[in-house]
Scaffold this active site. Structure first.
Site, short mmCIF file in Angstrom:
data_model
loop_
_atom_site.label_atom_id
_atom_site.label_comp_id
_atom_site.label_asym_id
_atom_site.label_seq_id
_atom_site.Cartn_x
_atom_site.Cartn_y
_atom_site.Cartn_z
N CYS A 118 0.99 -1.36 -0.07
CA CYS A 118 0.09 0.07 0.11
C CYS A 118 0.80 1.21 0.07
CB CYS A 118 -0.98 -0.11 1.23
SG CYS A 118 -2.38 1.12 0.95
N HIS A 221 -3.64 -4.99 0.19
CA HIS A 221 -3.18 -5.28 1.53
C HIS A 221 -3.15 -6.77 1.81
CE1 HIS A 221 -2.89 -1.59 3.89
NE2 HIS A 221 -3.53 -0.97 3.18
N GLU A 223 -1.40 -8.62 3.63
CA GLU A 223 -1.30 -9.12 5.08
C GLU A 223 -2.63 -9.60 5.60
OE1 GLU A 223 -1.07 -5.96 4.08
OE2 GLU A 223 -2.28 -4.88 5.53
#
Ligand code: MN
Length: 244
Positions: A118, A221, A223
């Site tokens: 990001c 994102h 993660e």
């Protein structure tokens, strides 16, 4: 530390900046980042929030790779934009300075891997000489909501450019991603190439270095998805593999 633990690649992570209500700053990390690195077989090491270049260089020395995490906007003054733009979100001189130093150091070194997520993707482009769109709704349009509050859900489609490193590690040319960003890559840095774009509006969703070094930024994102979205897990595995 045991011999087994030392064999795992050490991944340095940059912290986010949080202003405390009573004054002072926190350097903090979302647990999903460290969980994703651990799940991929790496050892996450969160760096302290500092712009002391000598300290950062010393801390980076034992690291096998760098992960630039998400966060607020990058100050447009750093890429020739207008820092007085009213659409600009929160910026941090401290974090910008720290992350540009670390990124440029590894870019100059040309060896150890960097994964940007990001804001990290945007920092990579600025570090390499590119620019950012400051505010997607006003600059690109609102065909796709890139600032979707459903942080853990797949909300828009992305086309991956065939023949890129991202294509090789994801193994597909179309995926769906989450999206929680305000800025995005505008003018691409000279040494980078676009490896993914948002399908409906063409917003840059991933960039990478055109060369042997693993230097890859993803605008979504991963993660927050790594435990159930194979293309996102693949990014962390690729970082750790390149750091090994
Ligand atoms: Mn997006």
């Amino acid at each position: 530390m045991s011999a087994v633990a030392k064999q795992k690649p050490l991944i340095a992570l940059t912290p986010a900046v949080q202003e405390r209500s009573g004054g002072g700053l926190n350097g903090c990390i979302n647990k999903e980042y460290t969980d994703a690195v651990l799940a991929a077989g790496g050892l996450p090491m969160v760096l302290p929030l500092t712009d002391d270049e000598a300290a950062l260089a010393a801390l980076l020395a034992p690291a096998d790779g760098l992960l630039l995490t998400g966060g607020g906007d990058v100050n447009p003054a750093l890429f020739g934009g207008d820092p007085a733009n009213p659409k600009l979100g929160s910026v941090s001189r401290l974090r910008d300075t720290m992350e540009l130093f670390l990124t440029r150091r590894l870019l100059d070194e040309g060896r150890r891997p960097v994964l940007g997520i990001c804001r990290g993707c945007q920092v990579m482009n600025v570090a390499a000489g590119g620019t950012l769109a400051l505010d997607l709704p006003s600059e690109i349009g609102a065909a796709v909501n890139h600032s979707d509050p459903r942080h853990f859900e797949l909300v828009h489609d992305v086309e991956i450019v065939p023949g890129t490193r991202l294509h090789a590690l994801v193994g597909a040319t179309a995926i769906r991603v989450n999206s929680a960003h305000h800025q995005a890559v505008k003018d691409l840095a000279p040494r980078l190439r676009v490896s993914a774009r948002s399908t409906r509006d063409g917003v840059v969703e991933a960039v990478e270095l055109d060369g042997s070094q693993f230097f890859l930024g993803a605008q979504w994102h991963p993660e927050r998805l790594h435990d159930r979205h194979e293309p996102s897990a693949a990014l962390f595995r690729a970082l750790v593999a390149a750091a090994s």
